[in-house]
Write a protein that holds these residues in place. Structure first.
Motif, PDB file in Angstrom:
ATOM      1  N   PHE A 192       0.810  -1.212   0.000  1.00 17.69           N
ATOM      2  CA  PHE A 192       0.000   0.000   0.000  1.00 17.69           C
ATOM      3  C   PHE A 192       0.845   1.264   0.000  1.00 17.69           C
ATOM      4  O   PHE A 192       1.992   1.274   0.433  1.00 17.69           O
ATOM      5  CB  PHE A 192      -0.923   0.005   1.219  1.00 17.69           C
ATOM      6  N   GLY A 197       0.413   1.046   5.337  1.00 21.55           N
ATOM      7  CA  GLY A 197      -0.690   0.265   5.897  1.00 21.55           C
ATOM      8  C   GLY A 197      -0.245  -0.758   6.915  1.00 21.55           C
ATOM      9  O   GLY A 197      -0.866  -1.807   7.061  1.00 21.55           O
ATOM     10  N   LEU A 210      -0.002  -2.279  10.623  1.00 25.42           N
ATOM     11  CA  LEU A 210      -0.927  -2.195  11.746  1.00 25.42           C
ATOM     12  C   LEU A 210      -0.128  -1.787  12.982  1.00 25.42           C
ATOM     13  O   LEU A 210       0.735  -2.541  13.438  1.00 25.42           O
ATOM     14  CB  LEU A 210      -1.629  -3.536  11.943  1.00 25.42           C
ATOM     15  N   PRO A 211      -0.413  -0.594  13.523  1.00 29.30           N
ATOM     16  CA  PRO A 211       0.454  -0.041  14.565  1.00 29.30           C
ATOM     17  C   PRO A 211       0.445  -0.845  15.862  1.00 29.30           C
ATOM     18  O   PRO A 211       1.360  -0.723  16.662  1.00 29.30           O
ATOM     19  CB  PRO A 211      -0.114   1.366  14.793  1.00 29.30           C
ATOM     20  N   HIS A 212      -0.604  -1.640  16.067  1.00 29.35           N
ATOM     21  CA  HIS A 212      -0.687  -2.363  17.336  1.00 29.35           C
ATOM     22  C   HIS A 212       0.056  -3.693  17.290  1.00 29.35           C
ATOM     23  O   HIS A 212       0.029  -4.436  18.255  1.00 29.35           O
ATOM     24  CB  HIS A 212      -2.144  -2.575  17.721  1.00 29.35           C
ATOM     25  N   ARG A 213       0.691  -4.012  16.164  1.00 26.47           N
ATOM     26  CA  ARG A 213       1.384  -5.288  16.057  1.00 26.47           C
ATOM     27  C   ARG A 213       2.886  -5.075  15.881  1.00 26.47           C
ATOM     28  O   ARG A 213       3.304  -4.092  15.286  1.00 26.47           O
ATOM     29  CB  ARG A 213       0.878  -6.056  14.838  1.00 26.47           C
ATOM     30  N   PHE A 260       0.885 -11.383   9.097  1.00 30.84           N
ATOM     31  CA  PHE A 260      -0.554 -11.147   9.161  1.00 30.84           C
ATOM     32  C   PHE A 260      -1.345 -12.012   8.187  1.00 30.84           C
ATOM     33  O   PHE A 260      -2.332 -12.652   8.543  1.00 30.84           O
ATOM     34  CB  PHE A 260      -0.839  -9.665   8.897  1.00 30.84           C
ATOM     35  N   GLU A 301      -1.499 -15.515   9.366  1.00 29.32           N
ATOM     36  CA  GLU A 301      -2.370 -15.647  10.529  1.00 29.32           C
ATOM     37  C   GLU A 301      -3.834 -15.698  10.103  1.00 29.32           C
ATOM     38  O   GLU A 301      -4.601 -16.538  10.569  1.00 29.32           O
ATOM     39  CB  GLU A 301      -2.120 -14.449  11.455  1.00 29.32           C
ATOM     40  N   VAL A 302      -4.179 -14.807   9.180  1.00 30.42           N
ATOM     41  CA  VAL A 302      -5.550 -14.778   8.690  1.00 30.42           C
ATOM     42  C   VAL A 302      -5.904 -16.101   8.027  1.00 30.42           C
ATOM     43  O   VAL A 302      -7.010 -16.608   8.117  1.00 30.42           O
ATOM     44  CB  VAL A 302      -5.711 -13.611   7.694  1.00 30.42           C
ATOM     45  N   ARG A 303      -4.902 -16.684   7.391  1.00 23.67           N
ATOM     46  CA  ARG A 303      -5.097 -17.941   6.679  1.00 23.67           C
ATOM     47  C   ARG A 303      -5.211 -19.111   7.652  1.00 23.67           C
ATOM     48  O   ARG A 303      -5.612 -20.197   7.285  1.00 23.67           O
ATOM     49  CB  ARG A 303      -3.868 -18.144   5.806  1.00 23.67           C
ATOM     50  N   ASP A 362       5.990   2.173  14.411  1.00 19.10           N
ATOM     51  CA  ASP A 362       6.272   3.599  14.550  1.00 19.10           C
ATOM     52  C   ASP A 362       7.727   3.879  14.925  1.00 19.10           C
ATOM     53  O   ASP A 362       8.135   5.024  15.009  1.00 19.10           O
ATOM     54  CB  ASP A 362       5.314   4.252  15.555  1.00 19.10           C
ATOM     55  N   GLN A 363       8.514   2.821  15.134  1.00 14.96           N
ATOM     56  CA  GLN A 363       9.933   3.042  15.407  1.00 14.96           C
ATOM     57  C   GLN A 363      10.760   3.087  14.127  1.00 14.96           C
ATOM     58  O   GLN A 363      11.969   3.284  14.192  1.00 14.96           O
ATOM     59  CB  GLN A 363      10.458   1.937  16.329  1.00 14.96           C
ATOM     60  N   ARG A 407       5.561  -8.348   4.135  1.00 19.08           N
ATOM     61  CA  ARG A 407       4.233  -8.867   4.465  1.00 19.08           C
ATOM     62  C   ARG A 407       3.550  -9.414   3.215  1.00 19.08           C
ATOM     63  O   ARG A 407       2.906 -10.463   3.242  1.00 19.08           O
ATOM     64  CB  ARG A 407       3.391  -7.750   5.083  1.00 19.08           C
ATOM     65  N   ALA A 408       3.714  -8.679   2.099  1.00 21.32           N
ATOM     66  CA  ALA A 408       3.079  -9.139   0.869  1.00 21.32           C
ATOM     67  C   ALA A 408       3.741 -10.413   0.357  1.00 21.32           C
ATOM     68  O   ALA A 408       3.074 -11.306  -0.160  1.00 21.32           O
ATOM     69  CB  ALA A 408       3.145  -8.035  -0.178  1.00 21.32           C
ATOM     70  N   VAL A 419      -6.175  -3.215   4.154  1.00 25.74           N
ATOM     71  CA  VAL A 419      -5.115  -4.199   4.332  1.00 25.74           C
ATOM     72  C   VAL A 419      -5.725  -5.515   4.798  1.00 25.74           C
ATOM     73  O   VAL A 419      -5.451  -6.580   4.252  1.00 25.74           O
ATOM     74  CB  VAL A 419      -4.072  -3.688   5.352  1.00 25.74           C
ATOM     75  N   GLN A 427     -12.666 -11.675  11.506  1.00 24.74           N
ATOM     76  CA  GLN A 427     -11.217 -11.478  11.660  1.00 24.74           C
ATOM     77  C   GLN A 427     -10.862 -10.002  11.559  1.00 24.74           C
ATOM     78  O   GLN A 427     -10.032  -9.502  12.303  1.00 24.74           O
ATOM     79  CB  GLN A 427     -10.456 -12.247  10.573  1.00 24.74           C
TER      80      GLN A 427
END
Ligand code: ADP
Ligand code: MG
Lengths: 360, 653
Positions: free
Chosen positions: A118, A122, A124-127, A135, A138-140, A169-170, A183-184, B235, B245
């Protein structure tokens, strides 16, 4: 490599439309679709983002879509996996009709065949970075230890080894996009979609990332659809380039075709500032020499087919003799002289020598 | 304007003229018609204009009183709910009491530490201990237990609905309509139907609080989900997340911070209502204040009022973590306990608190030790006497509180009230219609006219005009004070630093508390109500004005300065016009607060519609209360929509 449709293309798009606004179906193919953007928005409240697009992308190809902001590039690429539902038309990914697919098939396509990078990363800041990279897995439903191993491997691949427990964010923008890339890649997709992935980065970093893509392409043979508004990026990365304007493809061709034979005013305005000698190869300006014909001697040097014109310029400047062009067998097939090179630089048409797409 | 007209040519002029015709002539005709018809009917509200709400509500109430033992609506629906709430409340209170004061203080400190570091822990614990020092430990626990029950129920209802509203535009539209209406209703008005269905005491108070705290719970969830960037959702989808999910792995985790910030609002709102719900006969801090107010014994009201302030500060400190406010960057600088994993922190907290409670039980620390308590009732009463003797009259220049009170009543309040009450009722309807039209066209005009006719039909005309006059005076005074102060705070960082703590503190105080210091100074009547309302409305108004100014982007301001604008020119020509909308919306929010406060001020003699609802609640005259309450809502709707339209529609020139 040609534009002709082949049944073995991995992405096949036919007559794709995306119209935003109320009751979009009625706009498709109707006379109001030809209204100017402003008029259409004023009369019906609709915006045509993609109109009548046909594409075939061959396996392993890097297909670049280029256009100004607002020309519909993001919408087009999102229609491919139905992140945005197209208004009309068909999209086939690896033979699966995505536009007609049910929920489960669609999830399968998104999970196993296509991944996307993206524009603003894109992440995810909480991960953590590792969890971001994993990701898709995991979804899979892939189990944790396999996910972790794959995430390590991918971070390693993009040069971020050992940073798995850091937070997005670091990182600097360039590093974040490396994570986006990892990730992709982690899901080992057949197709990678890039939506202006590097346009938020500084020019130097952008160049690094482009090199990264070129390197990746030499290692894995994934098909790529790459969106950009940067012509030099398109020329560097694309096997073929589509120029998009107002939701429509105005020209599809190799970098040499687009630069050497712009389909219309719009495209030529675009490519005007490109240094054509960097893009075009010697064959686009050479004088053909018949097999065994006269004048096979008297060259200052011989270069293979595919050499960029800029690489012979200095030789032409220092020697009065032309440069010979040889094919794979070492046979001279043509010659390039000073005048031809100067005409190219001066911006004169060179299309008569190119096997054009017939756009003109 | 001239250029546009030239460019577009004659048709624009013609349509301009027809637009102007419609804009002026039609409303003039309607207003004239209202006047003619009104004059023909007569200046007083005619007797046939009666919605018979009072007798009808009284009948409903009588019916409930007679049937609440055997009708299924009570035995199957209301009673089980009431019993569950009472049981939950008893259980929570049991826990709090058995933790004893050392255990509760430990809990407060640990939660504060976890959410905001050592500072929040210390401030929270000290403030909570302050409640005990004032001698109201058990009342505080009663109040907090009820609040906790209400918050839990509000979250159980609000979060699922909020998820629905956050993910579906249609659900959002539906719920927004309901929530917007709910928002303009002063708390007292909620109490009436609750009393009819649930009687009084704990269940009624809990239900009323739940009703009040659920909308913010819905809002915070939906807003949290909607603040998740589109790209994050994309995403998730692009990697093939199922809907569930997406919610669990992307949207909820990313909405967490916004939701935690909202949780603070839910808690503070619930606390304010629980305090106010003492009107429904629950014990606790509010009850103590109320009985002090009713007997006009300032000292008796002041001490529990102060305890309410302490409890509010403690709750606010430990629920707005710096961490939630500022994000993860602060988190890295926080102590290990605050940074660690949630479940470990929970186990440590529970373990420590239980240990402290057991030790406290062993040491026999059942009640807050009387050695630590201070009774401030008498000193306060002395102070009141002293103020009465020295400040009511005869202070040079300002004249004293009594003189101020008389001046405000005679020269401001009475003229405005008389103007509204003495005008023919149809003239007020016509005026509201005209104002509505001028503000936002015929829809708003119709709404305004209809609301005032509705008030007439509720037979509360004079009371409503009394309340309206008070509201108008309060708003005028508040805006006159708040705008200049807001401009100072918005432009000077020093003023901001000076006032910020005050504004922050004011935001968490329950409205109820503001009544105490004003009767201290002004005795009872309309004036203390007005002063309390102004004090209550000022902080948010100042805050919103300054926020509006600070939100003006720097680029146009720099441009103005670079052209040589003086600070004043920059303010008047750039900053104020660009902040105008935000300021108007701020005033809109202030108006709703003013209205809710004026209603509460009936407790200290402000009269008007508020008194009707207070009567309805305390004397079981439900019909009177309902008529008054509905009138308040109609007034609120008019004031809300009109000022809202000033904030959203650019003024036509
Ligand atoms: N959700 C939407 N609703 C309405 N119009 C949209 C929406 N998304 C994009 N558009 C419009 O569609 C056009 C194409 O947008 P986009 O695909 O984002 O362009 P690009 O990526 O080439 O900048 C733009 O004119 C944009 O305004
Ligand atoms: Mg885009």
């Amino acid at each position: 490599m040609g534009a002709g449709a082949t049944s073995d293309s991995v992405i096949e798009v036919r007559g794709l439309w995306k119209v935003f606004g109320p009751r979009p179906e009625r706009i498709v193919g109707s006379p109001s679709a030809d209204l100017s953007r402003r008029q259409l928005e004023a009369t019906t409240g609709n915006v045509v983002a993609v109109r009548e697009v046909d594409v075939d992308v061959a396996p392993g190809e890097a297909f670049v879509v280029m256009g100004l902001s607002g020309s519909g590039k993001s919408t087009l690429v999102r229609c491919l996996t139905r992140l945005i539902d197209p208004t009309a038309g068909i999209v086939r990914i690896g033979g699966v009709d995505v536009t007609a697919a049910d929920g489960e098939t669609l999830l399968d396509v998104r999970r196993n065949r296509v991944s996307m990078v993206f524009q603003h990363f894109g992440l995810l800041p909480h991960r953590s970075l590792a969890d971001n990279v994993a990701f898709g897995l995991e979804v899979r439903g892939v189990d944790k230890s396999r996910r972790r191993a794959k995430a390590e491997e991918m971070l390693d691949l993009v040069g971020l080894a050992g940073l798995g427990s850091a937070r997005p964010d670091q990182l600097s923008g360039g590093m974040q996009q490396r994570v986006g890339l990892a990730r992709a890649l982690a899901t080992e997709p057949e197709i990678l979609l890039f939506d202006e992935p590097f346009s938020a980065l500084d020019p130097l970093i952008r160049r690094d990332m482009q090199d990264e893509i070129i390197r990746l392409r030499s290692e894995v043979s994934t098909t790529m659809v790459f969106i950009t508004h940067d012509l030099s990026e398109a020329l560097r990365l694309g096997d073929r380039i589509a120029i998009m304007r107002d939701g429509r493809f105005v020209q599809v061709g190799t970098p040499a075709e687009v630069v050497g034979a712009p389909a219309d005013e719009y495209v030529s305005n675009f490519v005007r500032d490109v240094s054509r000698s960097h893009v075009l190869a010697v064959e686009s300006i050479m004088t053909l020499i018949g097999a065994g014909g006269a004048g096979t001697n008297g060259f200052s040097a011989r270069v293979p087919l595919g050499t960029k014109v800029c690489d012979v310029m200095s030789r032409l400047a220092h020697h009065d003799l032309p440069v010979g062009v040889i094919d794979e067998d070492g046979i001279v097939v043509g010659s390039v002289d000073r005048i031809a090179a100067l005409r190219l630089v001066a911006g004169e048409d060179v299309l008569d020598v190119i096997d054009g797409t017939g756009d003109r | 304007m001239a250029i546009a007209a030239v460019a577009v040519g004659t048709p624009a002029v013609a349509s301009d003229r027809s637009v102007r015709w419609r804009r002026l002539v039609i409303p003039t005709v309607v207003v004239a018609t209202i006047c003619v018809v009104g004059a023909w009917i007569g200046d007083g509200v005619p007797t046939w204009l009666d919605a018979r709400v009072r007798p009808w509500s009284d009948d409903v109430y009588d019916w409930t009183v007679q049937n609440n033992g055997d009708h299924w609506l009570f035995t199957r629906v209301f009673e089980p709910i009431a019993d569950t709430l009472t049981a939950t409340n008893d259980a929570v209170l049991w826990v709090l009491r058995h933790l004893r004061w050392p255990g509760v203080l430990t809990l407060v400190a640990l939660i504060g530490w976890r959410t905001g570091g050592a500072r929040a822990a210390i401030v929270g614990m000290l403030a909570m201990a302050g409640c005990g020092v004032l001698g109201f430990w058990d009342e505080t626990m009663v109040t907090i237990a009820l609040m906790l029950v209400a918050v839990i129920v509000a979250l159980l209802i609000g979060i699922p609905l909020g998820i629905l509203a956050g993910r579906s535009d249609r659900a959002e539209r539906w719920l927004r309509g309901v929530l917007d209406t709910a928002q303009v209703m002063p708390a007292f008005v909620y109490f009436l139907p609750v009393v009819v269905a649930f009687g009084i005491r704990v269940p009624a108070a809990a239900i009323a609080t739940v009703v009040y705290a659920t909308p913010p719970a819905i809002r915070l969830t939906s807003h949290g989900l909607r603040s998740v960037p589109v790209v994050a959702t994309e995403v998730g989808n692009s990697f093939g997340c199922t809907s569930r999910q997406l919610l669990a792995k992307v949207q909820l985790p990313m909405a967490r911070r916004a939701m935690l910030l909202g949780l603070n609002q839910v808690i503070m709102m619930a606390f304010a209502i629980v305090v106010l719900a003492s009107m429904l006969g629950v014990a606790g801090l509010g009850g103590r204040v109320l009985s002090g107010l009713q007997r006009v014994q300032v000292g008796q009201a002041f001490a529990p009022g102060l305890a309410i302030v302490f409890a509010a500060v403690a709750l606010d400190r430990i629920t707005t973590g710096e961490r939630a406010k500022r994000g993860d960057r602060v988190r890295r600088r926080m102590p290990a306990f605050a940074r660690g994993r949630a479940h470990i922190a929970t186990i440590v907290t529970v373990g420590l608190v239980v240990a402290v409670a057991i030790i406290a039980a062993g040491a026999g620390a059942d009640d807050f030790p009387s050695a630590f308590t201070i009774d401030i009732t008498e000193p306060i009463n002395d102070a009141v006497r002293w103020v009465n003797d020295n400040f009511r009259t005869g202070v040079p220049v300002v004249g004293g509180t009594g003189s101020f009170s008389d001046f405000l009543t005679l020269h401001v309040l009475n003229p405005v009230r008389d103007l509204l009450v003495d005008s023919p009722w149809w003239a007020v309807v016509a005026a509201s219609f005209a104002i509505g039209w001028a503000s936002a066209g015929w829809r708003l005009a119709a709404l305004c006219g209809a609301c005032f006719v509705g008030i007439a039909a509720l037979r509360t005309w004079e009371l409503a005009m009394d309340t309206l006059s008070q509201v108008l005076v309060i708003i005028a005074v508040s805006v006159l004070l708040a705008v200049p102060i807001g401009i100072c705070v918005g432009r000077s960082n020093r003023a901001e630093r000076l006032l910020r703590p005050l504004l922050d503190a004011a935001q968490v105080m329950p409205a109820f508390v503001y009544l105490v210091p004003v009767i201290f100074l002004f005795n009872i009547g309309r004036v203390p109500g007005i002063v309390a309302s102004v004090i209550y409305a000022l902080p948010p108004c100042i805050r919103l004005v300054s926020l509006g100014l600070r939100q003006v982007p720097i680029a146009p301001r720099e441009a103005a300065i670079s052209f040589g604008a003086t600070p004043r020119q920059e303010l008047v020509k750039v900053q104020l016009p660009m902040a105008a909308r935000a300021i108007m919306l701020g005033i809109n929010q202030t108006i709703l607060m003013v209205l809710s406060m004026v209603v509460i001020a009936a407790l200290i003699g402000a009269g008007g519609l508020g008194l009707e609802t207070v009567y309805g609640l305390t004397k079981s005259e439900i019909g009177r209360g309902v008529a008054g309450g509905v009138s308040i809502v109609l007034l609120a709707v008019v004031l809300d929509r009109v000022t809202q339209s000033w904030g959203t529609h650019p003024r036509r020139t």
